[in-house]
Design an enzyme around this catalytic site. Structure first.
Site, PDB file in Angstrom:
ATOM      1  CE1 TYR A 150      -2.857   7.408  -5.454  1.00 48.15           C
ATOM      2  CE2 TYR A 150      -1.919   5.452  -4.405  1.00 48.15           C
ATOM      3  CZ  TYR A 150      -2.543   6.060  -5.492  1.00 48.15           C
ATOM      4  OH  TYR A 150      -2.832   5.323  -6.605  1.00 48.15           O
ATOM      5  NE  ARG A 157      -8.837   6.822  -7.689  1.00 42.10           N
ATOM      6  CZ  ARG A 157      -7.620   6.799  -8.224  1.00 42.10           C
ATOM      7  NH1 ARG A 157      -7.344   7.541  -9.282  1.00 42.10           N
ATOM      8  NH2 ARG A 157      -6.665   6.047  -7.710  1.00 42.10           N
ATOM      9  NE  ARG A 222      -1.281  -0.981 -14.355  1.00 45.32           N
ATOM     10  CZ  ARG A 222      -0.750  -0.583 -13.211  1.00 45.32           C
ATOM     11  NH1 ARG A 222      -0.328   0.662 -13.065  1.00 45.32           N
ATOM     12  NH2 ARG A 222      -0.647  -1.412 -12.193  1.00 45.32           N
ATOM     13  CD  GLU A 326       2.584   8.458 -11.700  1.00 46.87           C
ATOM     14  OE1 GLU A 326       2.766   8.088 -10.514  1.00 46.87           O
ATOM     15  OE2 GLU A 326       1.513   8.954 -12.095  1.00 46.87           O
TER      16      GLU A 326
HETATM   17  C1  3EB Z   1       0.983   2.858 -10.157  1.00 42.99           C
HETATM   18  O1  3EB Z   1       1.162   2.288 -11.230  1.00 42.99           O
HETATM   19  C2  3EB Z   1       1.676   4.179  -9.959  1.00 42.99           C
HETATM   20  O2  3EB Z   1      -4.078   6.476  -8.426  1.00 42.99           O
HETATM   21  O3  3EB Z   1      -4.804   7.380 -10.267  1.00 42.99           O
HETATM   22  C3  3EB Z   1      -0.287   5.759 -11.571  1.00 42.99           C
HETATM   23  C4  3EB Z   1      -1.393   6.208 -12.297  1.00 42.99           C
HETATM   24  C5  3EB Z   1      -0.376   5.669 -10.197  1.00 42.99           C
HETATM   25  C6  3EB Z   1      -2.580   6.561 -11.642  1.00 42.99           C
HETATM   26  C7  3EB Z   1      -3.922   6.801  -9.611  1.00 42.99           C
HETATM   27  C8  3EB Z   1      -1.556   6.032  -9.555  1.00 42.99           C
HETATM   28  C9  3EB Z   1      -2.657   6.464 -10.270  1.00 42.99           C
HETATM   29  O4  3EB Z   1       0.310   2.361  -9.235  1.00 42.99           O
HETATM   30  C10 3EB Z   1       0.802   5.230  -9.390  1.00 42.99           C
END
Ligand code: 3EB
Length: 341
Positions: A150, A157, A222, A326
């Site tokens: 990840y 990215r 977010r 999630e």
């Molecule tokens: C977080 O809040 C949980 O890497 O695109 C949530 C949404 C999360 C998108 C991403 C990762 C991603 O960090 C993980």
């Protein structure tokens, strides 16, 4: 020729999404108004492949063999294939799927190359603003050459965003989940018009996470508030049991689901302040790591929403080992007439 020159931009445009089975489109011409479909399950149908952007992700839905998320629009849609990418364009939206080939030396390289390709594509097609990204790849928390996959993905990215001159603070809404098999796959929704990023006051912006979560922070907002035609729509990123930057309630899926729902509520609250209408429909997708947590997580979510079909439950690995749940979502505003009543 760009899509803008082909279509006149309709002010009556709208975006829709529904959960169901894409198999109902298995025969005949691709139905009008479909932008694309994300089909979850190992036996997912490829019937739509080649006619609309439809992708099969090896993530198992609970209690059914295949579940699909189908994106639609009231605008005319034109399907186009270019350089191995199938995409659909309406006057205001571009939807598509990109899949990494096996040649990249690392996941970091694959993520970089795929995002660079994505940016070149949306710029060329005239939809330079990313609204929503879905990222899927196998073994998400496994080690690859001394760095978690990840984190390698996040690194590649981020490099592509910087290289292509993108403002990190205007990153799209996104989620990143572990599939059981298959290549790195990006599904995207982009727009001709710049959306408004929304952050969560309970959480540090993901792009500002401290270095202990990886050499580069995750590039996503977010949520993203987009105006499509006369309506506002909210794309809510994958939301977990994270407060500040730390994971909470390790080992307790129910408490994690509750915390994630509080986070989604906080994001919706911020979006309302930014102009999101209060009448509409919330669709959620919950990714649950362990099958035994499904019923508990389901009851947490439905107790907040009331009984609804607008939640899809999928069994998937989440990007931090301690995270068990999630939840991502879309808020679709109702018709404008309804808003004014
Ligand atoms: C977080 O809040 C949980 O890497 O695109 C949530 C949404 C999360 C998108 C991403 C990762 C991603 O960090 C993980």
């Amino acid at each position: 020729m760009t899509a803008q020159s082909v279509f006149e931009r309709a002010v009556t445009a709208s975006l829709g999404v529904s959960f169901g089975c894409a198999d109902r489109f298995a025969s005949g011409a691709a139905p009008a108004g479909i932008l694309g479909a994300i089909c979850y399950g190992s036996g997912a149908s490829h019937a739509l492949t080649g006619r609309i952007p439809a992708v099969s992700i090896d993530i198992e839905p609970f209690n059914t063999s295949v579940a699909s998320e189908i994106w639609t629009t009231s605008e005319p849609v034109r399907v186009e294939a270019r350089g191995g990418v199938i995409m659909s364009a309406s006057p205001s939206l571009l939807f598509g799927v990109l899949t990494a080939d096996k040649s990249a030396a690392s996941l970091e390289q694959a993520a970089h190359d795929l995002y660079a390709q994505l940016f070149a594509l949306i710029d060329r097609q005239g939809y330079p603003h990313l609204l929503r990204l879905w990222n899927y790849f196998p073994a998400i928390t496994a080690d690859e050459g001394g760095l978690e996959r990840y984190r390698r993905f996040t690194l590649g990215r981020h490099e592509a965003f910087v290289e292509r001159g993108r403002t990190i603070e205007r990153a799209p809404a996104a989620c990143a989940l572990g599939s059981r098999s298959g290549p790195l796959t990006l599904v995207f929704l982009a727009s001709h018009r710049s959306p408004q990023p929304i952050e969560n006051p309970r959480q540090i912006s993901a792009y500002r996470y401290p270095e202990r979560y990886g050499p580069r922070s995750p590039t996503f907002s977010r949520a993203v508030l987009a105006r499509i035609g006369a309506r506002s729509q909210l794309f809510i990123s994958g939301t977990a049991s994270i407060v500040g930057h730390e994971s909470c309630h390790a080992g307790d899926a129910l408490a994690q689901a509750r915390e994630a729902m509080v986070n989604i509520g906080a994001v919706l609250g911020e979006a309302r302040k930014a102009g999101l209408g209060s009448s509409g429909r919330l669709l959620l997708k919950a990714y649950v790591r362990r099958a035994e947590d499904l019923s508990g997580v389901r009851s947490v979510i439905t107790s907040k929403l009331g009984p609804t079909d607008d939640v899809m439950f999928l069994k998937a690995d989440i990007c931090r080992p301690e995270l068990l749940v999630e939840i991502e979502g879309t808020w679709l505003q109702s018709d404008c007439e309804e808003q004014e009543r």
